[in-house]
Design an enzyme around this catalytic site. Structure first.
Site: not given
Length: 342
Positions: A40, A43
């Protein structure tokens, strides 16, 4: 204090000075010691389509951490200054049907630490006491820092019984590797891990799996033949989100096999539902950790000898975050740790 911040709506992260968080009602103030880099976080750094849609900047990122309790709000019990803690990164509403029924991991209004509110890549953070996990038995700081992803692995791996079963794990990223270590630890018969990264497959071998298979070179069916398997895998743990991986898993499951799917696909894709139906295969989606049964299981597994140290491959000072993120993004390593005391 220093913190890693998504300051602008563009690729990149910035090490910045930000105000120390203020302790609120029912909260705990924590001095961060170690953090783990998650997919995450990559990203967010890249500022891809998901990040552009999800984030509001500026934002302190990060949700995998361990730290030392500095202060607790009045009325907070069973947590004291000096405690070593990790944190559940899903903050739930407490009021929806699932929360009221004790199924907090299914809360429809979950707020993500380091995604929807300021996170743990900082010298200090505050967290509701209900989200703080106190380590009551000794645990290495690096391992305590990755209880969040370790919990994903445990939640996935314990979804279906594995004792004496043949287990296929598709995806040898850090969570897949932790799941492989756990499957072996709890008594699966054959644990097969697939990936296309030679480096990550070598890490899987160090964890004692029966077979680490490069599916760019060798199909799963050939791996079954090498192990003398005839009827397919009893349990599948899909950790990659890769369409080909799930399709190959379905094709090699035993009749009545069970698949726990943690890997998050980037987009919709086709699967062979005819085989799922005629072979009576169960497919269950997994998200996050069960609060807090998974956390209890994690602590007990470590207490009873589960060794996650081979999964942690690189450590950096938080000041060297760019190098740490580049290493994590290479797809060749295990878990990457940032040290907030260095």
């Amino acid at each position: 204090m220093k913190a890693l911040v998504k300051e602008k709506a563009e690729p990149g992260l910035w090490l910045a000075d930000v105000p120390e968080p203020v302790l609120g009602p029912g909260e705990v103030l924590i001095r961060v010691l170690r953090t783990g880099i998650c997919g995450t976080d990559l990203h967010i750094r890249n500022f891809d389509a998901w990040a552009r849609q999800t984030l509001r900047v500026p934002l302190v990122i990060g949700h995998e951490f361990c730290g030392e309790v500095v202060e607790v709000a009045p009325g907070v019990e069973d947590i004291t200054p000096g405690d070593l803690v990790s944190g559940e990164g899903h903050l739930v509403c407490g009021k929806c049907r699932n929360c009221m029924a004790g199924r907090r991991h299914l809360c429809r209004d979950t707020v993500g630490l380091g995604v929807n509110r300021d996170g743990a890549f900082a010298e200090y953070l505050t967290l509701p006491a209900s989200n703080v996990w106190v380590h009551r038995v000794p645990v290495e700081l690096d391992v305590a820092a990755i209880f969040d992803p370790f919990g994903n692995a445990v939640h996935t791996a314990l979804t279906f019984p594995m004792v004496g079963e043949d287990v296929l794990i598709t995806g040898a990223g850090p969570i897949g590797l932790m799941a492989a270590a756990m499957a072996t630890h709890v008594g699966a018969r054959n644990v097969v891990v697939t990936d296309v990264s030679p480096e990550r497959l070598e890490l899987a071998r160090k964890l004692g799996v029966a077979l680490a298979l490069n599916v760019a070179e060798t199909p799963v069916s050939e791996g079954m033949r090498l192990l003398g398997m005839r009827e397919g895998f009893d349990v599948g743990l899909e950790m990659s989100g890769n369409p080909r991986a799930l399709r190959e898993m379905i094709a090699n499951m035993a009749h009545g096999g069970k698949i726990a799917m943690l890997g998050l696909p980037a987009e919709e894709f086709a699967v062979d539902f005819a085989t799922i139906v005629t072979s009576m295969i169960t497919v269950k989606g997994i998200y996050g950790r069960e609060m807090y049964e998974t956390w209890y299981a994690m602590s007990v597994l470590l207490e009873k000898g589960l060794d996650l140290s081979p999964v942690i491959t690189d450590r950096f000072s938080y000041r060297d975050f760019d190098a740490a993120f580049d290493t994590a993004a290479s797809g060749k390593t295990g878990k990457i740790i940032l040290d907030w005391t260095a």
